[in-house]
Design a protein around this motif. Structure first.
Motif, PDB file in Angstrom:
ATOM      1  N   TYR A  71     -92.907 -75.913 -43.777  1.00 24.24           N
ATOM      2  CA  TYR A  71     -92.449 -76.937 -42.832  1.00 24.24           C
ATOM      3  C   TYR A  71     -91.179 -77.622 -43.334  1.00 24.24           C
ATOM      4  O   TYR A  71     -90.270 -77.906 -42.557  1.00 24.24           O
ATOM      5  N   LEU A  72     -91.109 -77.889 -44.625  1.00 22.77           N
ATOM      6  CA  LEU A  72     -89.922 -78.534 -45.194  1.00 22.77           C
ATOM      7  C   LEU A  72     -88.685 -77.641 -45.067  1.00 22.77           C
ATOM      8  O   LEU A  72     -87.575 -78.140 -44.873  1.00 22.77           O
ATOM      9  N   GLY A  79     -91.008 -81.796 -41.819  1.00 22.46           N
ATOM     10  CA  GLY A  79     -91.733 -81.300 -42.984  1.00 22.46           C
ATOM     11  C   GLY A  79     -92.400 -82.422 -43.766  1.00 22.46           C
ATOM     12  O   GLY A  79     -93.525 -82.277 -44.237  1.00 22.46           O
ATOM     13  N   SER A  83     -96.312 -82.894 -44.171  1.00 17.04           N
ATOM     14  CA  SER A  83     -96.871 -83.014 -45.528  1.00 17.04           C
ATOM     15  C   SER A  83     -97.822 -84.201 -45.615  1.00 17.04           C
ATOM     16  O   SER A  83     -98.889 -84.101 -46.230  1.00 17.04           O
TER      17      SER A  83
END
Length: 181
Positions: A71-72, A79, A83
């Motif tokens: 995602y980051l 992201g 997280s």
């Protein structure tokens, strides 16, 4: 690796009915929490250097870290949000590991089964198979899709929303769903 827009547009193409999106707001968090719960056993307490705290090292943590990294790479802000949500799911999943085995499995399997029922009802309304059937990456994009749809509903990320809708069309406001993007 496809861009954030490409991933979300591909997933969104399978999710244009507002009722289907509404079922995903329930089903996907249930499935994520179920997977995290089921993968939270076994776990090992690892001492944190220079601290009195320990870290519960589990398959769930390793999967969450890999997901967060993905995602980051797609988008820093989303992201970070994903997280944080994964960290919350890990906390709940870890709390469920202390239950007796039957209760732990009941929660994990129950959430998984009911979550998928919501998903398949939504796709029945959509008249289309789930995205992961054609591309397994849909399994990791699903939670991100739900988060971005929530942000769209709050009026955030308008440029991303416009780009996705220009490619796959707007959400159809069918049925009696109050949740429509």
């Amino acid at each position: 690796m496809k861009s954030l827009h490409d991933q979300l547009a591909n997933y969104a193409a399978y999710h244009r009915d507002a009722r289907n999106i509404a079922t995903h707001f329930v089903g996907i968090p249930m499935i994520v929490l179920a997977v995290v719960t089921l993968l939270s056993r076994p776990w090992v307490a690892v001492a944190m250097p220079g601290s009195t705290h320990t870290l519960a090292l589990s398959p769930a943590l390793l999967c969450a870290l890999a997901s967060a990294a993905y995602y980051l790479r797609l988008d820093l802000r989303l992201g970070l949000l994903m997280s944080l949500l994964l960290a919350a799911a890990l906390q709940v999943g870890h709390q469920l590991t202390v239950l007796p085995t039957g209760a732990w499995l009941g929660w994990g399997l129950g959430l998984f089964f009911v979550g998928w029922v919501f998903q398949f009802v939504g796709h029945y309304w959509e008249g289309r198979k789930p995205a992961f059937v054609d591309d397994l990456i849909g399994l990791i994009i699903g939670p991100l899709f739900v988060v971005t749809e929530a942000l769209f509903m709050l009026g955030l990320l308008p440029t991303l929303r416009q780009r996705i809708e220009a490619q796959v069309g707007p959400v159809r406001r069918g049925g009696s769903s109050a949740l429509s993007a």
